[in-house]
Design an enzyme around this catalytic site. Structure first.
Site, PDB file in Angstrom:
ATOM      1  N   ASN A  23      37.252  80.663  36.999  1.00 33.79           N
ATOM      2  CA  ASN A  23      37.844  81.861  36.414  1.00 33.79           C
ATOM      3  C   ASN A  23      36.823  82.992  36.564  1.00 33.79           C
ATOM      4  O   ASN A  23      35.856  83.068  35.817  1.00 33.79           O
ATOM      5  CB  ASN A  23      38.153  81.601  34.928  1.00 33.79           C
ATOM      6  N   LYS A  33      37.237  86.033  35.980  1.00 36.29           N
ATOM      7  CA  LYS A  33      37.448  87.112  34.995  1.00 36.29           C
ATOM      8  C   LYS A  33      37.414  88.475  35.706  1.00 36.29           C
ATOM      9  O   LYS A  33      37.931  88.584  36.800  1.00 36.29           O
ATOM     10  CB  LYS A  33      36.432  86.996  33.856  1.00 36.29           C
ATOM     11  N   HIS A  51      44.737  82.393  27.941  1.00 30.64           N
ATOM     12  CA  HIS A  51      43.283  82.507  27.774  1.00 30.64           C
ATOM     13  C   HIS A  51      42.956  83.324  26.526  1.00 30.64           C
ATOM     14  O   HIS A  51      43.608  84.327  26.247  1.00 30.64           O
ATOM     15  CB  HIS A  51      42.644  83.139  29.017  1.00 30.64           C
ATOM     16  N   GLU A 110      40.737  85.413  25.940  1.00 28.12           N
ATOM     17  CA  GLU A 110      40.422  86.824  26.170  1.00 28.12           C
ATOM     18  C   GLU A 110      41.698  87.656  26.322  1.00 28.12           C
ATOM     19  O   GLU A 110      41.718  88.837  25.983  1.00 28.12           O
ATOM     20  CB  GLU A 110      39.498  86.968  27.395  1.00 28.12           C
ATOM     21  N   GLU A 142      39.893  74.658  25.525  1.00 30.28           N
ATOM     22  CA  GLU A 142      38.793  75.626  25.627  1.00 30.28           C
ATOM     23  C   GLU A 142      38.498  76.201  24.249  1.00 30.28           C
ATOM     24  O   GLU A 142      39.138  77.176  23.822  1.00 30.28           O
ATOM     25  CB  GLU A 142      39.163  76.746  26.621  1.00 30.28           C
ATOM     26  N   GLY A 146      32.586  84.375  21.801  1.00 30.25           N
ATOM     27  CA  GLY A 146      31.871  83.104  21.925  1.00 30.25           C
ATOM     28  C   GLY A 146      30.620  83.091  21.068  1.00 30.25           C
ATOM     29  O   GLY A 146      30.062  84.132  20.732  1.00 30.25           O
ATOM     30  N   SER A 185      31.506  77.247  28.668  1.00 33.35           N
ATOM     31  CA  SER A 185      30.082  77.039  28.990  1.00 33.35           C
ATOM     32  C   SER A 185      29.825  75.827  29.886  1.00 33.35           C
ATOM     33  O   SER A 185      28.814  75.134  29.730  1.00 33.35           O
ATOM     34  CB  SER A 185      29.242  76.908  27.715  1.00 33.35           C
TER      35      SER A 185
HETATM   36  P1  PGA Z   1      32.488  80.306  30.486  1.00 28.80           P
HETATM   37  O1  PGA Z   1      34.018  80.822  30.497  1.00 28.80           O
HETATM   38  O2  PGA Z   1      32.430  79.143  31.463  1.00 28.80           O
HETATM   39  O3  PGA Z   1      31.687  81.489  30.938  1.00 28.80           O
HETATM   40  O4  PGA Z   1      32.181  79.866  29.106  1.00 28.80           O
HETATM   41  C1  PGA Z   1      35.076  79.929  30.546  1.00 28.80           C
HETATM   42  C2  PGA Z   1      36.390  80.654  30.379  1.00 28.80           C
HETATM   43  O5  PGA Z   1      36.449  81.574  29.544  1.00 28.80           O
HETATM   44  O6  PGA Z   1      37.363  80.346  31.070  1.00 28.80           O
END
Ligand code: PGA
Length: 250
Positions: free
Chosen positions: A7, A9, A90, A92, A158, A169, A209
């Site tokens: 991802n 983003k 997601h 976000e 997640e 986070g 993470s």
């Molecule tokens: P991250 O993000 O691996 O940077 O924690 C994962 C995600 O939000 O899909």
């Protein structure tokens, strides 16, 4: 089949950088037994040609098929650009675009109708009760999704608090044991909705993470069927190491 889903983003910032990153990770797609899916921002979906070994996914879809919806992108457009997957739910998008389970459910239906496999993220925020949140999100997002359709969905546990970047986070890692409990709990809810047979076949992966040091533990110890990688997917070397660590397990 183990899923390795990137991802990106809202990164990187230019077409040139996106091309470079893609070229650096393209070999990852050649690993057998791993389904590698890259989910770049919309503007970069068309710049990679038609990669054979790597699948493309988008980070969103609109719930209507076409028409006067300024700023939206349809499932048919995504299919036409070569997408096979779409990330939905997601945290976000819940946070910054105000997406509710009802909206995610509508998008899920459109994705399935267009032949895009949904990568459905669910998870609790810091301080929330894991079981309560997972049950509510699964029930809401899966409303009126049939037994046939459920088989195309990849579920992602997640926990929002474990996401490495962003303001929600905590940077606290999720232990494989906790991911195992969450995965088993998700199977229990899915069993209640669709029966044991389908629940057992359901793909559940882990996100939050993930890096080259912990990726394999989520498969081995938490019995996940893959990982969703955010921050570490922007570092070609680290992403390749994650892929190797998963490949060594198969
Ligand atoms: P991250 O993000 O691996 O940077 O924690 C994962 C995600 O939000 O899909």
């Amino acid at each position: 089949m183990t899923f390795l889903i990137a991802n990106w983003k809202m990164n990187p910032q230019t077409t040139r950088e996106a091309r470079v990153l893609f070229e650096e990770i393209i070999d990852v797609g050649r690993l057998k037994n791993i389904e590698t899916v890259i989910c770049p921002p919309f503007p970069f979906l068309s710049i990679f040609g038609s990669p054979k070994s790597i699948r493309l996914g988008s980070q969103d879809i609109f719930w209507e098929a076409q028409g006067p919806y300024t700023g939206q992108v349809s499932g048919k457009m995504l299919k036409d650009l070569g997408c096979d997957y779409v990330i939905l739910g997601h945290s976000e998008r819940r946070q910054y675009a105000g997406e509710s389970d009802e909206i995610i459910n509508a998008k899920l239906k459109m994705a399935l109708k267009c032949g895009l496999a949904p990568i459905l993220c669910i998870g609790e925020r810091a301080g929330e009760e894991m079981g309560e949140v997972l049950a509510a999100q699964l029930n809401g997002c899966l409303k009126d999704i049939s037994k046939t359709e459920i088989q195309d969905i990849i579920f992602v546990y997640e926990p929002v608090w474990a996401i490495s970047s962003g303001i929600v986070g905590t940077g606290k890692p999720c232990l494989p044991d906790d991911a195992l409990s969450a995965g088993l709990f998700m199977k229990k809810i899915i069993t209640g909705l669709y029966g044991r047979f389908l629940a057992e076949k359901t793909a559940i992966i882990y996100g939050g993470s993930v890096d080259s040091k912990n990726a394999a533990s989520f498969i081995r110890e938490a019995r996940m069927q893959g990982v969703l990688v955010g921050g570490a997917s922007l570092d070609a070397e680290e992403f390749s190491k994650i892929a190797d660590s998963l490949n060594n397990l198969t």
